[in-house]
Design a protein around this motif. Structure first.
Motif, PDB file in Angstrom:
ATOM      1  N   CYS A  99       5.774   0.904   3.607  1.00 35.51           N
ATOM      2  CA  CYS A  99       4.822   1.416   2.615  1.00 35.51           C
ATOM      3  C   CYS A  99       3.404   1.019   3.019  1.00 35.51           C
ATOM      4  N   ALA A 100       2.459   1.928   2.783  1.00 33.83           N
ATOM      5  CA  ALA A 100       1.062   1.601   3.029  1.00 33.83           C
ATOM      6  C   ALA A 100       0.701   0.342   2.255  1.00 33.83           C
ATOM      7  N   ALA A 101       0.018  -0.594   2.923  1.00 27.24           N
ATOM      8  CA  ALA A 101      -0.205  -1.937   2.388  1.00 27.24           C
ATOM      9  C   ALA A 101      -0.794  -1.969   0.965  1.00 27.24           C
ATOM     10  N   PRO A 102      -1.754  -1.110   0.618  1.00 28.52           N
ATOM     11  CA  PRO A 102      -2.310  -1.200  -0.743  1.00 28.52           C
ATOM     12  C   PRO A 102      -1.287  -0.955  -1.849  1.00 28.52           C
ATOM     13  N   GLU A 103      -0.245  -0.166  -1.558  1.00 24.82           N
ATOM     14  CA  GLU A 103       0.753   0.177  -2.573  1.00 24.82           C
ATOM     15  C   GLU A 103       2.009  -0.692  -2.495  1.00 24.82           C
ATOM     16  N   ALA A 104       2.145  -1.457  -1.422  1.00 30.18           N
ATOM     17  CA  ALA A 104       3.397  -2.183  -1.181  1.00 30.18           C
ATOM     18  C   ALA A 104       3.745  -3.214  -2.257  1.00 30.18           C
ATOM     19  N   PRO A 105       2.809  -4.062  -2.730  1.00 25.23           N
ATOM     20  CA  PRO A 105       3.193  -5.054  -3.754  1.00 25.23           C
ATOM     21  C   PRO A 105       3.710  -4.412  -5.035  1.00 25.23           C
TER      22      PRO A 105
END
Length: 242
Positions: A99-105
Motif C-alpha cells: 500500500c502507498a505509505a500515506p494510506e498504509a497505517p
C-alpha cells in the motif's frame, strides 16, 4: 479472454470465460505457486478467493513442507479494500497488501490481523514489490489479473510465461476491459514470444508462451522478477490501482 480480447463484459455481472477443464488447470498452477497476485480493482469487482480447490493438491503442498495455500498479494494506492472480501479469508500463507505509505497505517488498522500491510513510497512501483516478495521467499508468482496489472507486468518485461485461455465467443462491447491495452511491450514484432504449447480444454483453447530472458529485467534494466537480484524501483512500473 474472449476471441475479441475482452477480459470481462460491461455491467455488474462477472462474465465467465473459463470452463471446468481450464479452471482445473488454473488450480494446478496455483498449487505450484508461492504466491498469487491480483490488483485491488479485481478484489473489489470479482471478490476472488484465490484458493486451491483440490484437496489432493493441498495435501501435496503440505507434504512438501509448504503452506496449504499460497500467499495472496495485492497492491493499492488508495487503501480502498473491504476487510470482508474473500481475499482476506484466513487460509495458508495469508494475505499481503502493498500500500502507498500515506494510506498504509489506516489500512492496517482496518484490516487488523487479516493481512500484512507493507508500506511503500508512492507511486507503488512494481519492481520494488517483486524485490520485497523475493526477500520473503516468493520465487514463483502467479499473476491472475486484472487488465491493468497484467499490462504493467508484460510491458515491464517481468513475465516468464504467459498463459492465454481463449473462450469461444465474442463480447463486442467497446467499453469492456481488454487484455494487453496500449503500451510499449518488449515482445514486439521484432522480438516475438515463443509458443510453447497449444491445448484444447473443452471449448477453450490454451496458448502458452515463454517470454523469460528477453525483457528489460533480463537485460539489466529496470524491473526484477522474484528471485532475481534487481532492487531498484521502476519509475515506469505499476503505480497502484485507485
Amino acid at each position: 479472454m474472449s476471441v475479441d480480447g475482452c477480459l470481462d463484459a460491461p455491467g455488474p455481472e462477472r462474465l465467465v470465460l473459463s470452463g471446468e477443464a481450464d479452471l482445473d488447470r488454473v488450480d494446478a498452477e496455483r498449487s505450484e505457486a508461492d504466491a498469487i497476485m491480483v490488483g485491488a480493482a479485481t478484489i473489489r469487482r470479482d471478490n476472488p478467493r484465490l484458493l486451491i480447490r483440490s484437496p489432493a493438491r493441498r495435501a501435496a503442498r503440505v507434504a512438501r513442507g509448504l503452506p496449504e495455500q499460497p500467499a495472496r498479494v495485492t497492491l493499492t494506492a488508495s487503501g480502498d479494500l473491504d476487510p470482508g472480501a474473500r481475499f482476506f479469508a484466513t487460509a495458508g500463507a495469508g494475505a499481503v497488501v502493498y500500500c502507498a505509505a500515506p494510506e498504509a497505517p489506516k489500512l492496517q488498522d482496518r484490516l487488523n490481523e487479516l493481512a500484512r500491510v507493507i508500506a511503500v513510497p508512492p507511486p507503488v512501483a512494481l519492481a520494488a514489490v517483486l524485490a520485497d516478495l523475493s526477500r520473503r521467499g516468493v520465487h514463483r508468482l502467479l499473476v491472475e489479473g486484472g487488465a491493468r496489472l497484467g499490462r504493467e507486468f508484460l510491458a515491464a518485461g517481468l513475465v516468464d510465461e504467459l498463459a492465454l485461455a481463449v473462450a469461444p465467443f465474442f463480447v463486442g462491447a467497446a467499453e469492456a476491459p481488454r487484455f494487453a491495452g496500449p503500451a510499449v511491450y518488449p515482445h514486439d514484432p521484432g522480438r516475438p514470444m515463443h509458443l510453447a504449447e497449444v491445448r484444447q480444454l473443452d471449448e477453450v483453447v490454451l496458448l502458452r508462451y515463454l517470454l523469460g530472458g528477453d525483457g528489460p529485467a533480463a537485460r539489466g534494466e529496470a524491473g526484477a522478477r522474484p528471485g532475481q537480484s534487481g532492487r531498484d524501483a521502476d519509475a515506469d512500473g505499476f503505480r497502484g490501482e485507485p
